[in-house]
Every structure is written in structure tokens, then in C-alpha cells.
Design an enzyme around this catalytic site. Structure first.
Site, PDB file in Angstrom:
ATOM      1  N   THR A 167       0.580   6.885  12.066  1.00 18.43           N
ATOM      2  CA  THR A 167       1.360   8.093  12.745  1.00 18.43           C
ATOM      3  C   THR A 167       0.568   8.199  14.084  1.00 18.43           C
ATOM      4  O   THR A 167      -0.417   8.924  13.769  1.00 18.43           O
ATOM      5  CB  THR A 167       2.130   9.394  11.986  1.00 18.43           C
ATOM      6  OG1 THR A 167       1.181  10.159  11.857  1.00 18.43           O
ATOM      7  CG2 THR A 167       2.804   8.785  10.586  1.00 18.43           C
ATOM      8  N   SER A 205      -9.794  -1.435   5.736  1.00 17.62           N
ATOM      9  CA  SER A 205     -10.083  -2.401   6.780  1.00 17.62           C
ATOM     10  C   SER A 205      -8.769  -3.524   7.045  1.00 17.62           C
ATOM     11  O   SER A 205      -8.751  -3.909   8.604  1.00 17.62           O
ATOM     12  CB  SER A 205     -10.780  -2.874   6.280  1.00 17.62           C
ATOM     13  OG  SER A 205     -10.558  -3.883   4.797  1.00 17.62           O
ATOM     14  N   GLU A 233       1.747   1.866  10.197  1.00 16.16           N
ATOM     15  CA  GLU A 233       0.220   1.735  10.182  1.00 16.16           C
ATOM     16  C   GLU A 233      -0.718   2.907  11.182  1.00 16.16           C
ATOM     17  O   GLU A 233      -1.475   2.718  11.946  1.00 16.16           O
ATOM     18  CB  GLU A 233      -0.701   0.763  11.200  1.00 16.16           C
ATOM     19  CG  GLU A 233       0.643  -0.523  11.629  1.00 16.16           C
ATOM     20  CD  GLU A 233       0.337  -1.923   9.611  1.00 16.16           C
ATOM     21  OE1 GLU A 233      -0.805  -1.071   9.032  1.00 16.16           O
ATOM     22  OE2 GLU A 233       0.699  -2.316   9.353  1.00 16.16           O
ATOM     23  N   LEU A 265      -6.228  -2.443   7.447  1.00 18.47           N
ATOM     24  CA  LEU A 265      -4.973  -1.791   8.232  1.00 18.47           C
ATOM     25  C   LEU A 265      -5.257  -1.629   9.697  1.00 18.47           C
ATOM     26  O   LEU A 265      -4.687  -1.546  11.004  1.00 18.47           O
ATOM     27  CB  LEU A 265      -4.618  -0.362   7.555  1.00 18.47           C
ATOM     28  CG  LEU A 265      -3.575  -0.231   6.439  1.00 18.47           C
ATOM     29  CD1 LEU A 265      -4.144   1.725   6.111  1.00 18.47           C
ATOM     30  CD2 LEU A 265      -2.241  -0.849   6.571  1.00 18.47           C
ATOM     31  N   PHE A 281      -8.199  16.901   8.349  1.00 18.11           N
ATOM     32  CA  PHE A 281      -7.009  16.269   7.862  1.00 18.11           C
ATOM     33  C   PHE A 281      -6.008  17.493   6.451  1.00 18.11           C
ATOM     34  O   PHE A 281      -5.020  17.029   6.606  1.00 18.11           O
ATOM     35  CB  PHE A 281      -7.024  15.066   7.489  1.00 18.11           C
ATOM     36  CG  PHE A 281      -7.565  13.970   7.758  1.00 18.11           C
ATOM     37  CD1 PHE A 281      -6.644  12.920   8.718  1.00 18.11           C
ATOM     38  CD2 PHE A 281      -8.628  13.842   8.548  1.00 18.11           C
ATOM     39  CE1 PHE A 281      -6.906  11.804   9.805  1.00 18.11           C
ATOM     40  CE2 PHE A 281      -9.670  12.353   9.984  1.00 18.11           C
ATOM     41  CZ  PHE A 281      -8.439  12.253  10.333  1.00 18.11           C
ATOM     42  N   LEU A 305       0.677  -1.396  -0.225  1.00 17.55           N
ATOM     43  CA  LEU A 305       0.099  -0.669  -0.147  1.00 17.55           C
ATOM     44  C   LEU A 305       1.096   1.014  -0.163  1.00 17.55           C
ATOM     45  O   LEU A 305       1.119   2.004  -0.756  1.00 17.55           O
ATOM     46  CB  LEU A 305      -1.089  -0.138   0.939  1.00 17.55           C
ATOM     47  CG  LEU A 305      -1.492   1.567   1.596  1.00 17.55           C
ATOM     48  CD1 LEU A 305      -2.908   1.130  -0.295  1.00 17.55           C
ATOM     49  CD2 LEU A 305      -2.542   1.480   2.405  1.00 17.55           C
TER      50      LEU A 305
END
Length: 391
Positions: free
Chosen positions: A372, A244, A370, A246, A390, A138
Site C-alpha cells: 500500500t 524479493s 504489491e 514482490l 511499522f 502470499l
């Protein structure tokens, strides 16, 4: 009021909350780790190597690869049992828990949840036994926290797919037999099952790491990799699929780091009880006892968080923001425990004879991958305010 003094290694008696099966899995993984992993992990870390195939077979026999999945040779355990296994593995080294997490919670989970029946039957039984290894493509050199901006593309050529792009920081990439690769298509982001022997697929080892050294990390290069039409996951589109997966991996992390923190606390406690300065053990000094009390609180608090989130997952009421809470809180606690324990061991704290510096360096990576710390903080901020921040 009990007169029994609390166990300094499980102060709140959290393991009493485990089922019999959970405790059996704890004991089996802990014993395997003591016999096969702990004696070798310092050498693996120092050399930056890992006997991946041997480990895969051992983990397969132990039953921890994809253990929380059902069918296809997977054990079908509770989520809590899987978390406990991650805890015991990361008490040895984060790289070993990563090995199991990538296999089971990323590659196997992706195929189990989103793959076709043919994908499942082809890969999952062999991955559960450790006869086949998987990786998860990914992250890219320019797309970490923002996977929606990935540049890897998959385009149609007749009935085939042709993939082009680069993935970075891929655990197990150099030893994988199959890669789950996510790519942009004209129909949105899609996942593909890519046998690593396919022409145009290359995995290059990432060297010179100062953290997570007992782990194999790769750059994946896809140079016009041609795949049949059925290589694509049949239904899922967009970021829902990779995110999903992760979330499953983050769940293993929030349990795993409790093991790393516990290991550092135990090393600091044992050292302070045996190391003498100024005529008495370090543990007899007030400042040392204050530090030990702080470590004790953080380890047990992180264990409580993990156990509660495990219960939510087993009950089917877990939200992805619960996982963000656990990942943010527990990694932060574990890193603080490791840093304090490192200082408590003085000069010995930087030696591979003790686990604390190794754990401390590893946790710097765990803090980043996975999701930060900043991304999980923003996820929690959005959860409680309803306002995304974000962008």
C-alpha cells in the site's frame, strides 16, 4: 536551442534514451496491443472476464512472459525493456499488465530464483510460451501488509508436506496450472510449488469487483494438500523469498502506471481539442490548458522516474527502496492524472467509450496491491531516518 516543437505525447523525448532493442520491444508490444487488446478491453472490463488461455498464448508468442529472465525459453531482455513492455500493456489496462506481471515477475521469477533445477525445467519453458499459467499465493484474508502473520501452514507427514490455509486476491488463480504458495513451517516461512490439480486445492473466483475487472482474481483454499518433499523451494527461508518476488512485480508496476497515465492524458488532450463549448474547443480555455500542463508534467516526471530506476536495475545497483520510491511516486501521479482527466471529459468521462474511468478505477487497486501507499511511505521513511516505524 532547438526550434522543433516538443512532441505532446513524449514531451521530454524520453524514448530517445532507449536502446534499439528497447524501441523494437516497445513497437512490437504497442502494435500487438493495438491489434489484439484495445479493441476488446472495454468488453472484458464490463463483463468482468478475460480469455486467459488465448491471451497467454499470444503473450507467449510476443515473448513478454518472463522476458527479463534468462534461460529456460525466456527472452533474457534488459530490465528497462521489460518495464517498457509493462508500460505499453498498462496503457491498455492494468489488468493486462497484471496478467503478465503475475506470470513473469511473481510465479516465474519465484521458480527461477528460488526453485530447484527440476522446478525450473518442469515449469519455466511452458510458462514462457503461455502453455502453462502460474499464480502467486502470499496474501491472506487477515494478512496483507503483514505477510509474516500468515496462517497457512505446511507440516511434515513422513517425507511429504501437508498444506492447509487460505490465500486471497490471487490474480490468475482460477486458471493457473501451478501455484507458488508461501506457508509457515517449523523452519520459518517457505515456498512450495503446487500443481493446481493436486487434491485439496481449490480456486474460487472473486466476483463483484469494481476495479481491475479485466483480470481474474481468486481465493485459494488448501485443504490438507499433500505434496512430495521436493515441492518446497530448497534453500530460501523467511520473508526474503516472497519479498524479493514482490519487488520484481513492483518494478513492473512503476513502469506500467506511466502507460495508464499517458493514456488518460492523451484522451483528455484529444477530447479537449475536439469538444467545443461556448464557440471554441475546450483546449482554448485557460483552465483547461492549466490542467493539461499539470497532466503533461506528471506523465513525463513519472516516465523519468521509471527510466532512472530501470537504469539502476540494469546496472545492478537497484535497492528495494528505489522500487518503493517509484511505486509510491508513480502510482500517486497516475491516479491524479486519471482523476483530473476524468473530470475534463465531463459526463463522457464515465463512459467505457473512453479509457479514463476504467484506468481511474484500476489505479485504486494498483495503489493498494504489491504494498500500500502507507507501507511504501514507511519504507522510505525508514530508509532516510534509519528508524523503523511499522509497529
Amino acid at each position: 536551442m532547438s526550434s522543433t516543437t516538443p512532441d505532446p505525447h513524449d514531451f521530454l523525448d524520453l524514448d530517445a534514451e532507449l536502446s534499439g532493442e528497447d524501441r523494437d520491444i516497445r513497437d512490437a508490444v504497442r502494435a500487438y496491443a493495438a491489434d489484439h487488446l484495445l479493441p476488446n478491453v472495454a468488453e472484458w472490463y464490463e463483463s468482468g472476464s478475460l480469455p486467459a488461455r488465448d491471451l497467454a498464448k499470444g503473450f507467449g508468442e510476443l515473448g513478454v512472459l518472463g522476458m527479463h529472465l534468462t534461460g529456460y525459453g525466456c527472452a533474457g531482455t534488459s530490465a528497462t525493456a521489460y518495464g517498457i513492455a509493462c508500460r505499453e500493456l498498462e496503457a491498455v489496462d492494468s489488468g493486462l499488465r497484471s496478467f503478465v506481471s503475475v506470470q513473469g515477475s511473481l510465479a516465474m521469477f519465484a521458480i527461477h530464483r528460488w526453485g530447484s533445477e527440476a522446478h525450473r525445467e518442469t515449469w519455466l519453458p511452458r510458462m514462457a510460451t503461455g502453455d502453462a499459467l502460474g499464480c502467486f499465493g502470499l496474501t491472506e484474508p487477515d494478512a496483507g501488509s503483514d505477510p509474516g502473520s500468515m496462517r497457512t501452514r505446511a507440516v511434515r507427514d513422513g517425507s511429504d508436506w501437508v498444506l492447509t490455509g487460505t490465500k486471497m486476491w490471487i490474480t490468475n488463480g482460477t486458471v493457473a496450472d501451478v501455484a507458488v504458495v508461501w506457508a509457515q513451517t517449523e523452519d520459518g516461512i517457505r515456498g512450495f510449488v503446487v500443481p493446481t490439480g493436486t487434491p485439496g486445492f481449490t480456486a474460487n473466483e472473486v466476483r463483484h469487483k469494481l476495479s481491475l475487472r479485466a483480470s481474474l482474481t481468486a481465493e485459494l483454499v488448501l485443504d490438507n494438500v499433500r505434496l512430495p518433499a521436493d515441492a518446497a523451494f530448497p534453500e530460501v527461508r523467511g520473508l526474503r523469498g516472497p519479498l524479493s518476488c514482490l519487488n520484481e512485480a513492483r518494478y513492473g508496476i512503476l513502469f506500467g502506471v506511466v502507460g495508464a497515465a499517458r493514456s488518460c492524458y492523451q484522451a483528455a488532450l484529444d477530447y479537449s481539442l475536439t469538444r467545443e463549448q461556448f464557440g471554441k474547443p475546450l483546449a482554448g480555455f485557460q483552465l483547461t490548458q492549466r490542467k493539461l500542463a499539470d497532466l503533461l508534467v506528471e506523465v513525463n516526471r513519472a516516465g523519468l522516474v521509471a527510466l532512472r530506476i530501470g537504469r539502476l536495475k540494469d546496472a545492478g545497483t537497484l535497492h528495494h527502496n528505489h522500487v518503493s520510491f517509484g511505486k509510491l511516486a508513480n502510482v500517486r501521479s497516475a491516479l491524479e492524472v486519471a482523476r483530473t482527466a476524468r473530470a475534463m471529459l465531463g459526463a463522457n468521462g464515465i463512459s467505457l467509450e473512453y479509457p479514463v474511468m476504467r484506468h481511474m478505477a484500476n489505479l485504486e487497486t494498483v495503489l493498494t496491491y504489491e504494498g500500500t501507499e502507507e507501507m511504501h511511505a514507511l519504507s522510505l521513511g525508514q530508509s532516510v531516518t534509519g528508524l523503523p516505524a511499522f509497529r
